[in-house]
Design a protein around this motif. Structure first.
Motif: not given
Length: 683
Positions: A382-402
């Motif tokens: 991935n050459t579009t960024t130099s930052v590897a810790w802002e993935s939009p494919d991982i996120w957290v919710r308190q509950w499994a609410d979708g």
């Protein structure tokens, strides 16, 4: 060993052997265009790729050629002088560049002919090859090919067709080569290719006519493992005709059975396997005395397709044997007594043979990825960024609410981590796929390394959340699926000296039991994640609206020696881009012992008791020295009307700016764009 997906060894690519530029004895003065070899029309190459009638969707072509046709005399120039040799070289390079332009990897392979045995052999001009002449040829050929293609690394070099001993051949006059002799020649060629400055992937065949089934028993495995390459860019290439001319040819699992031992060895050895030739019979035009039925061929090929899917971490693809221009090959559905060449089309793709129909559904392959950012194409490094810790494919919710928006969660209480997996391949990911997701956490810092703290050696600093989570199927090309992974016991911020609830998550798509960091090199986690599209991380601290405190920036030295680090701070807009100017200032509230070390550093000004402010956030702090294992936590605040999102980036001053070693991103809840998912950009 895993490679980036856009590397020849980094993903599974399937296709065909493109033949007829390999020939018998080269005539005096060189091969004659249209007499000794064909000129291949674009419509045939289009059919291989995607634009012709009934396209095959190939991503790999093995191009066969003849050594004597490009180097007319041993140790002579490549290409050879003379009009016919020049035409041959132009046509060979033309096939290569036209295939590259169609998005295909090209494997170049010399097919040598022995007039005494009237078959392929390990010879040059009918004589045994020697290491020095073989090395000379490959150094010159690799250099000339790279000059013609602009050093396109999608060209791989298959050193020679089907090494074998004379004892393994029943043909009178066959010369062959010994096991030791062949691998001596192979090492000489590898060394010469690298010494000439060529970095291309080199595919090294084994003995016994490059047999896949015999690779682990005929001495080839041990000899291959002893080869050396400073670039670690070697692969194994084998041929598999066990479905045609061997005991068990009628078995539905004959192809996986022939390759299983090799694949198991390769996985343990960290090697990649290219099946350079493969074919089976599908009717009475097949190899005598065995002529398989279409029903048997369909069963055999279905099992082969599943085997390749299950082992796509090792098997980098196959090339069907074979195909050529119309009128140039006794091929396909021919009823000729020796019509056992299994061609795909007899008319440049206008119509398909039974063999093209047989393999068409398996040429395209799925490939699952995780994105580093919204612009990440998921095709390799991935050459579009130099930052590897802002993935939009991982996120957290308190509950499994979708929910598809990251939210603050309460430390010490169970929560749900969502991981989105996208299929960037050209075929649907099926329910029979064997990839899984593994998920880890670490106490966030701007100096994280690998494999620890993710492995849990210190349970307070990191560990595994879940392993071998199945990926829901089917997933169509370009589509995504989301996994909801429970995190039963997240760490409690109150248990840490800084009481900071900033943690980093790392997800990977891998095979069950395989290390997620396979293929990583060096200690820079950030660089490694950006190289590999199967791993992503999220190190974003979302703070509820109304607060002006970002949380603590944690900087840790993972090395065994003092580390001089530079820290830069980037206020960000809603599109995750640095703001050219911003109203307000960034204030640091470090502990007293840290404040003492910061005072006097450039770009800092006093901001009240126990506080210092950055004059220019982008310039950051230069030359902060951390002792081995030292971990500093510095609370950050924003003074101003509208707080931006803030990215903190750590740089190793020895490697210089431009190569981040890690970082953290802080988001206040009211920052538009950071807590609303831009999903359309991912699919």
């Amino acid at each position: 060993m895993r490679y980036p997906a856009n590397h020849v060894l980094g993903a599974q690519r399937n296709g065909v052997n493109h033949v007829s530029m390999n020939m018998g004895t080269v005539p005096p003065g060189g091969p004659v265009r249209g007499t000794n070899y064909p000129v291949y029309p674009d419509k045939l190459l289009d059919w291989y790729d995607s634009a012709g009638a009934g396209p095959m969707g190939m991503t790999s072509v093995r191009v066969m050629f003849t050594w004597e046709a490009v180097q007319a005399a041993a140790n002579g120039p490549v290409p050879a002088p003379g009009a016919n040799y020049a035409n041959y070289w132009t046509d060979l390079v033309g096939v290569v560049t036209r295939c590259l332009a169609r998005g295909m990897v090209v494997v170049l392979a010399p097919w040598q002919y022995n007039p005494a045995s009237k078959n392929t052999d390990i010879t040059y001009q009918g004589q045994p090859i020697q290491p020095a002449m073989f090395a000379d040829f490959w150094a010159k050929l690799a250099t000339a090919v790279n000059a013609a293609t602009g050093n396109d690394q999608r060209v791989a070099f298959d050193l020679i067709n089907e090494p074998h001993t004379d004892e393994e051949s029943s043909l009178p006059g066959d010369i062959g080569i010994s096991l030791d002799g062949w691998f001596t020649c192979a090492q000489a060629a590898i060394t010469a290719i690298r010494s000439a400055g060529n970095a291309n992937t080199v595919l090294v065949p084994g003995m016994t006519w490059t047999s896949a089934k015999a690779f682990t028993t005929n001495g080839s495995a041990a000899k291959w493992a002893a080869l050396t390459d400073p670039l670690r860019n070697l692969g194994v290439t084998v041929h598999c005709y066990s479905g045609i001319d061997s005991p068990g040819s009628a078995s539905p699992t004959v192809l996986p059975d022939a390759c299983s031992a090799l694949v198991q060895w390769a996985r343990a050895a960290g090697a990649k396997v290219h099946v350079g030739e493969i074919a089976i019979d599908a009717g009475d035009n097949g190899f005598p005395p065995f002529g398989g039925t279409l029903a048997l061929a369909q069963a055999q090929w279905a099992n082969w397709q599943q085997f390749c899917l299950a082992n796509d971490d090792v098997v980098i693809g196959w090339n069907w044997w074979g195909n050529s221009a119309a009128g140039w090959w006794n091929a396909g559905d021919s009823k000729h007594p020796q019509g056992h060449h299994w061609g795909l089309s007899l008319d440049d793709g206008a119509t398909r043979t039974v063999y093209a129909d047989l393999i068409a559904g398996s040429v395209r392959t799925p490939r699952l990825v995780l994105h580093d950012n919204l612009a990440d194409p998921g095709t390799g490094e991935n050459t579009t960024t130099s930052v590897a810790w802002e993935s939009p494919d991982i996120w957290v919710r308190q509950w499994a609410d979708g929910g598809v928006v990251a939210e603050p969660v309460q430390g010490g209480r169970s929560c749900t981590v969502y991981v989105r997996v996208t299929n960037r391949g050209t075929a649907t990911w099926p329910a029979t796929g064997t990839d899984v997701v593994t998920l880890h956490w670490a106490k966030a810092s701007a100096g994280l390394s690998w494999p620890q703290p993710w492995g849990g050696a210190d349970p307070a600093l990191g560990g595994r959340i879940a392993a071998d989570v199945p990926i829901p199927a089917p997933v169509a090309p370009g589509a995504s699926t989301v996994l909801a992974i429970p995190w039963a016991s997240p760490p409690n911020p109150l248990h840490y000296p800084d009481q900071d609830g900033h943690f980093c998550l790392l997800a990977a798509v891998t095979k069950a039991g395989q290390p997620w960091y396979d293929g990583f090199t060096g200690t820079n986690l950030n660089t490694n994640i950006l190289r590999m599209s199967h791993v992503a991380s999220r190190n974003i601290h979302v703070v509820p609206p109304g607060q002006n405190r970002f949380g603590s920036l944690v900087v840790e030295n993972p090395h065994r020696e003092p580390w001089r680090v530079a820290l830069a701070f980037e206020p960000l807009d809603p599109w995750q881009q640095p703001l050219p100017s911003v109203q307000g200032r960034l204030v640091l509230r470090p502990p007293e012992h840290v404040l003492h070390r910061l005072r006097g550093m450039d770009n800092l000004t006093e901001a009240g008791p126990g506080r210092v402010a950055l004059v220019e956030p982008g310039r950051g702090l230069q030359g902060l020295v951390l002792e081995p294992g030292e971990r500093l936590a510095v609370p950050l605040e924003w003074e101003g009307e509208a707080a931006p999102a803030l990215r903190a980036v750590a740089y190793d001053t020895e490697t210089g700016p431009g190569t981040p070693t890690g970082g953290q991103t802080f988001v206040l809840g009211e920052v538009e764009g950071w807590t609303v998912e831009e999903r359309a950009a991912l699919v």
